[in-house]
Design a protein around this motif. Structure first.
Motif, PDB file in Angstrom:
ATOM      1  N   UNK A  90       0.839  -1.137   0.038  1.00 53.81           N
ATOM      2  CA  UNK A  90      -0.126  -0.122  -0.047  1.00 53.81           C
ATOM      3  C   UNK A  90       0.906   1.387   0.077  1.00 53.81           C
ATOM      4  N   UNK A  91       0.244   2.340  -0.830  1.00 56.35           N
ATOM      5  CA  UNK A  91       1.183   3.632  -0.599  1.00 56.35           C
ATOM      6  C   UNK A  91       1.338   4.123   0.699  1.00 56.35           C
ATOM      7  N   UNK A  95       4.940   4.749   2.190  1.00 61.04           N
ATOM      8  CA  UNK A  95       5.434   6.214   2.707  1.00 61.04           C
ATOM      9  C   UNK A  95       5.765   6.181   4.185  1.00 61.04           C
ATOM     10  N   UNK A  96       5.483   5.273   4.988  1.00 57.75           N
ATOM     11  CA  UNK A  96       5.985   5.302   6.264  1.00 57.75           C
ATOM     12  C   UNK A  96       7.277   4.685   6.281  1.00 57.75           C
ATOM     13  N   UNK A 156       6.055  12.274   3.626  1.00 55.48           N
ATOM     14  CA  UNK A 156       5.269  13.050   4.864  1.00 55.48           C
ATOM     15  C   UNK A 156       3.745  13.601   4.640  1.00 55.48           C
ATOM     16  N   UNK A 157       3.730  14.010   3.081  1.00 57.06           N
ATOM     17  CA  UNK A 157       2.769  14.629   2.875  1.00 57.06           C
ATOM     18  C   UNK A 157       1.381  13.728   2.659  1.00 57.06           C
ATOM     19  N   UNK A 158       0.369  14.402   2.847  1.00 58.45           N
ATOM     20  CA  UNK A 158      -1.110  13.788   2.541  1.00 58.45           C
ATOM     21  C   UNK A 158      -1.219  13.310   1.340  1.00 58.45           C
ATOM     22  N   UNK A 159      -2.277  12.537   1.356  1.00 56.15           N
ATOM     23  CA  UNK A 159      -2.396  12.043  -0.295  1.00 56.15           C
ATOM     24  C   UNK A 159      -2.820  13.120  -1.132  1.00 56.15           C
ATOM     25  N   UNK A 170       3.164  15.509  10.472  1.00 52.65           N
ATOM     26  CA  UNK A 170       4.044  14.832   9.572  1.00 52.65           C
ATOM     27  C   UNK A 170       4.144  15.857   8.279  1.00 52.65           C
ATOM     28  N   UNK A 171       3.187  16.284   7.684  1.00 47.27           N
ATOM     29  CA  UNK A 171       3.351  17.400   6.844  1.00 47.27           C
ATOM     30  C   UNK A 171       4.482  18.631   7.136  1.00 47.27           C
TER      31      UNK A 171
END
Length: 133
Positions: A2-3, A7-8, A126-129, A71-72
């Protein structure tokens, strides 16, 4: 995979790398990092290396541990750190200073092209989808 999971993983790897680099600033790689400090920095090279090491440890820990909602912002700060230290990489290249195995002009030049990768990595991990990078 999963994306979100990828990302994590990317975020934790980057954060861990910053922590290790920061520890290196304070201990085993202190002299190597001094080669990257431009002569125009008004602090002593060792003081600059120690201060930047503390910042890198804090930034790495923030990348690893920050709650999702922060995180962002942490990613933007990490990207900003990579922008801020870029003059050191340029200085190392222009002044032909060896460090970290960067002992030729070609190697030091290639290092310059890795900095945008770190900036992108900090932001993308760190950015949101909704933020398309």
């Amino acid at each position: 995979m999963k994306k979100h999971t990828a990302q994590n993983i990317a975020r934790v790897i980057l954060g861990t790398g910053l922590i290790v680099a920061g520890i290196g600033h304070l201990t085993f790689a202190r002299k190597e990092f001094q080669a990257q400090v431009p002569n125009w920095v008004p602090l002593k090279k060792d003081d600059t290396v120690v201060a930047s090491g503390v910042v890198e440890i804090a930034m790495g820990a923030s990348l690893v541990l920050a709650p999702r909602k922060y995180r962002p912002a942490v990613g933007i700060l990490a990207a900003s750190l990579f922008v801020a230290v870029f003059p050191g990489n340029i200085s190392q290249y222009l002044n032909k200073r060896n460090g970290f195995g960067l002992d030729t002009d070609e190697k030091r030049l290639m290092r310059l092209f890795f900095q945008p990768v770190l900036i992108y990595w900090a932001l993308k991990s760190t950015q949101k989808e909704v933020m398309k990078l």
